[in-house]
Design a protein around this motif. Structure first.
Motif, short mmCIF file in Angstrom:
data_model
loop_
_atom_site.label_atom_id
_atom_site.label_comp_id
_atom_site.label_asym_id
_atom_site.label_seq_id
_atom_site.Cartn_x
_atom_site.Cartn_y
_atom_site.Cartn_z
N HIS A 1 0.92 -1.25 0.22
CA HIS A 1 -0.14 0.04 0.08
C HIS A 1 1.02 1.39 -0.20
CE1 HIS A 1 0.52 0.37 4.44
NE2 HIS A 1 0.43 1.47 4.15
N LYS A 2 0.44 2.36 -0.27
CA LYS A 2 0.89 3.62 -0.40
C LYS A 2 0.00 4.49 -0.07
CE LYS A 2 4.38 6.57 -2.73
NZ LYS A 2 5.23 6.75 -4.12
N THR A 3 0.24 5.92 0.60
CA THR A 3 -1.08 6.97 0.70
C THR A 3 -0.37 8.07 -0.17
OG1 THR A 3 0.37 7.69 2.76
CG2 THR A 3 -1.40 6.15 3.28
N PHE A 4 -1.43 8.66 -0.31
CA PHE A 4 -1.52 9.88 -1.33
C PHE A 4 -2.25 11.19 -0.70
CE2 PHE A 4 -0.76 6.05 -3.63
CZ PHE A 4 0.24 6.59 -4.48
N GLY A 5 -1.93 12.39 -0.89
CA GLY A 5 -2.93 13.39 -0.89
C GLY A 5 -3.07 14.17 0.45
N PHE A 6 -2.89 15.57 0.36
CA PHE A 6 -3.00 16.27 1.56
C PHE A 6 -4.23 17.33 1.31
CE2 PHE A 6 -2.73 19.29 4.90
CZ PHE A 6 -2.68 18.74 6.17
N LEU A 7 -3.97 18.20 0.34
CA LEU A 7 -4.31 19.45 -0.18
C LEU A 7 -5.44 19.21 -1.07
CD1 LEU A 7 -1.36 22.01 0.01
CD2 LEU A 7 -3.26 22.16 1.58
N GLY A 8 -5.38 18.20 -2.10
CA GLY A 8 -6.35 18.21 -3.26
C GLY A 8 -7.66 18.05 -3.01
N CYS A 9 -8.19 17.38 -1.77
CA CYS A 9 -9.54 17.21 -1.44
C CYS A 9 -10.10 18.45 -0.75
CB CYS A 9 -9.49 16.15 -0.49
SG CYS A 9 -8.87 16.44 1.16
N MET A 10 -9.24 19.58 -0.94
CA MET A 10 -9.66 20.98 -0.26
C MET A 10 -10.12 21.83 -1.26
SD MET A 10 -7.11 21.26 2.93
CE MET A 10 -6.82 19.78 3.98
N GLY A 11 -9.68 21.58 -2.53
CA GLY A 11 -10.10 22.49 -3.53
C GLY A 11 -11.56 22.56 -3.81
N ARG A 12 -12.04 23.77 -3.89
CA ARG A 12 -13.46 23.77 -4.06
C ARG A 12 -13.91 23.66 -5.61
NH1 ARG A 12 -15.68 22.05 0.15
NH2 ARG A 12 -17.56 23.16 -0.17
N ARG B 1 -12.46 22.64 -9.86
CA ARG B 1 -11.53 21.67 -10.59
C ARG B 1 -10.33 22.51 -10.58
NH1 ARG B 1 -11.88 17.28 -13.93
NH2 ARG B 1 -14.06 17.17 -13.62
N PHE B 2 -10.07 23.88 -10.71
CA PHE B 2 -8.86 24.53 -10.90
C PHE B 2 -8.14 24.30 -9.54
CE2 PHE B 2 -6.49 28.47 -10.12
CZ PHE B 2 -5.61 28.05 -11.03
N LEU B 3 -8.85 24.59 -8.32
CA LEU B 3 -8.24 24.55 -7.25
C LEU B 3 -7.43 23.24 -6.98
CD1 LEU B 3 -10.02 27.05 -5.03
CD2 LEU B 3 -7.77 27.36 -6.06
N SER B 4 -8.55 22.24 -6.91
CA SER B 4 -8.25 20.72 -7.01
C SER B 4 -7.05 20.49 -7.68
CB SER B 4 -9.64 20.08 -7.16
OG SER B 4 -9.14 18.65 -6.98
N GLY B 5 -6.88 20.84 -8.79
CA GLY B 5 -5.69 20.40 -9.59
C GLY B 5 -4.65 21.11 -9.25
N LEU B 6 -4.44 22.42 -8.84
CA LEU B 6 -3.40 23.25 -8.31
C LEU B 6 -2.96 22.67 -6.88
CD1 LEU B 6 -1.63 25.75 -8.20
CD2 LEU B 6 -3.54 26.94 -6.92
N PHE B 7 -4.02 22.14 -6.01
CA PHE B 7 -3.60 21.68 -4.77
C PHE B 7 -2.76 20.40 -4.83
CE2 PHE B 7 -6.79 24.21 -2.31
CZ PHE B 7 -6.10 25.48 -2.47
N GLY B 8 -3.33 19.58 -5.93
CA GLY B 8 -3.21 18.13 -6.13
C GLY B 8 -1.69 18.28 -6.79
N ALA B 9 -1.29 19.14 -7.52
CA ALA B 9 0.22 19.47 -8.22
C ALA B 9 1.20 19.67 -6.74
CB ALA B 9 0.02 20.41 -9.17
N VAL B 10 0.63 20.50 -6.06
CA VAL B 10 1.58 20.78 -4.77
C VAL B 10 1.63 19.41 -3.99
CG1 VAL B 10 1.50 21.83 -2.52
CG2 VAL B 10 0.60 23.12 -4.64
N ASP B 11 0.57 18.56 -3.75
CA ASP B 11 0.63 17.24 -3.19
C ASP B 11 1.62 16.48 -3.89
OD1 ASP B 11 -1.14 17.82 -1.12
OD2 ASP B 11 -2.66 16.83 -2.17
N SER B 12 1.59 16.32 -5.03
CA SER B 12 2.62 15.49 -5.95
C SER B 12 4.12 15.81 -5.50
CB SER B 12 2.51 15.50 -7.20
OG SER B 12 2.68 16.98 -7.90
N ILE B 13 4.15 17.06 -5.02
CA ILE B 13 5.75 17.54 -4.71
C ILE B 13 6.01 17.20 -3.28
CG2 ILE B 13 7.21 19.43 -4.57
CD1 ILE B 13 5.81 20.71 -6.83
#
Length: 226
Positions: free
Chosen positions: A182-193, A195-207
């Motif tokens: 198993h592996k875990t993912f994501g912290f900010l992505g689910c907080m995007g209100r 699609r744009f914010l979700s994508g932005l936060f998800g990109a930050v998560d990937s880093i």
């Protein structure tokens, strides 16, 4: 996998959930394999496995929830490889039938109103339904951090009823399998209100995911071999 296909498969917080699905490292050719997609509803995971050549049962507890899935599968030309079936994962009563079982964000709904016992039943049913060399691939919402829990209770109407799993509980539910990764993912992505914010936060998560403790992230992806 192109961006449009990822969006059609994952639907929300695409950056994080698509990385969770990539973790599975699925074979390119699944011709002849029988796959059960639990909680398939809009048909994203069914599409993924059908594109790889598998014969897929797209299931959901609501028989009226397949309209979007059927339209999606027709658009990609895979309808001939997908059947649709109403199914309750806690009542799955079959043995050694499927090569692969998969789902995304289902266990929380099954455990609604704090029913870990129903999540255990689902786990046992899945294990029984897989063939001897079968594999379970799933992505699931975790309890996550204190911030995740606060925001769910504050802003999501069903947030305090959905039974989010802890990592130890996932390990317990999959303990019958011979090999579990198993592996875990994501912290900010689910907080995007949106699609744009979700994508932005998800990109930050990937880093920054690699620097965060496992228990602070909100998605777990797993490969479980029987």
């Amino acid at each position: 996998m192109d961006k449009k296909l990822r969006n059609d498969i994952v639907e929300w917080d695409v950056q994080n959930w698509s990385r969770a699905i990539d973790f599975w490292k699925l074979p390119n050719d699944l011709r002849g394999k029988k796959v059960l997609d639990i909680g398939g509803r809009n048909g994203g995971l069914s599409l993924l496995f059908a594109l790889m050549g598998a014969n897929v049962v797209c299931s959901d507890i609501n028989i009226h929830g397949f309209e979007k899935a059927k339209a999606l599968h027709e658009r990609y030309g895979v309808s001939d490889r997908i059947a649709y079936k109403q199914m309750d994962a806690t009542a799955l009563n079959t043995e050694s039938e499927y090569d692969i079982i998969t789902y995304k964000s289902v266990w929380g709904a099954v455990g609604y109103d704090n029913h870990f016992d129903r999540q255990e039943i689902m786990a046992r049913n899945i294990y029984r339904a897989l063939k001897a060399d079968g594999t379970l691939y799933f992505c699931e919402n975790l309890t996550g951090s204190l911030l995740h829990r606060f925001l769910r209770n504050r802003f999501i109407s069903w947030g305090n009823r959905w039974r989010y799993l802890s990592i130890p509980e996932v390990i317990e539910l999959t303990s019958s399998f011979s090999v579990v990764s198993h592996k875990t993912f994501g912290f900010l992505g689910c907080m995007g209100r949106n699609r744009f914010l979700s994508g932005l936060f998800g990109a930050v998560d990937s880093i920054f995911d690699r620097f965060l403790p496992e228990k602070s992230k909100y998605i777990i992806s797993a490969i479980c071999k029987k």
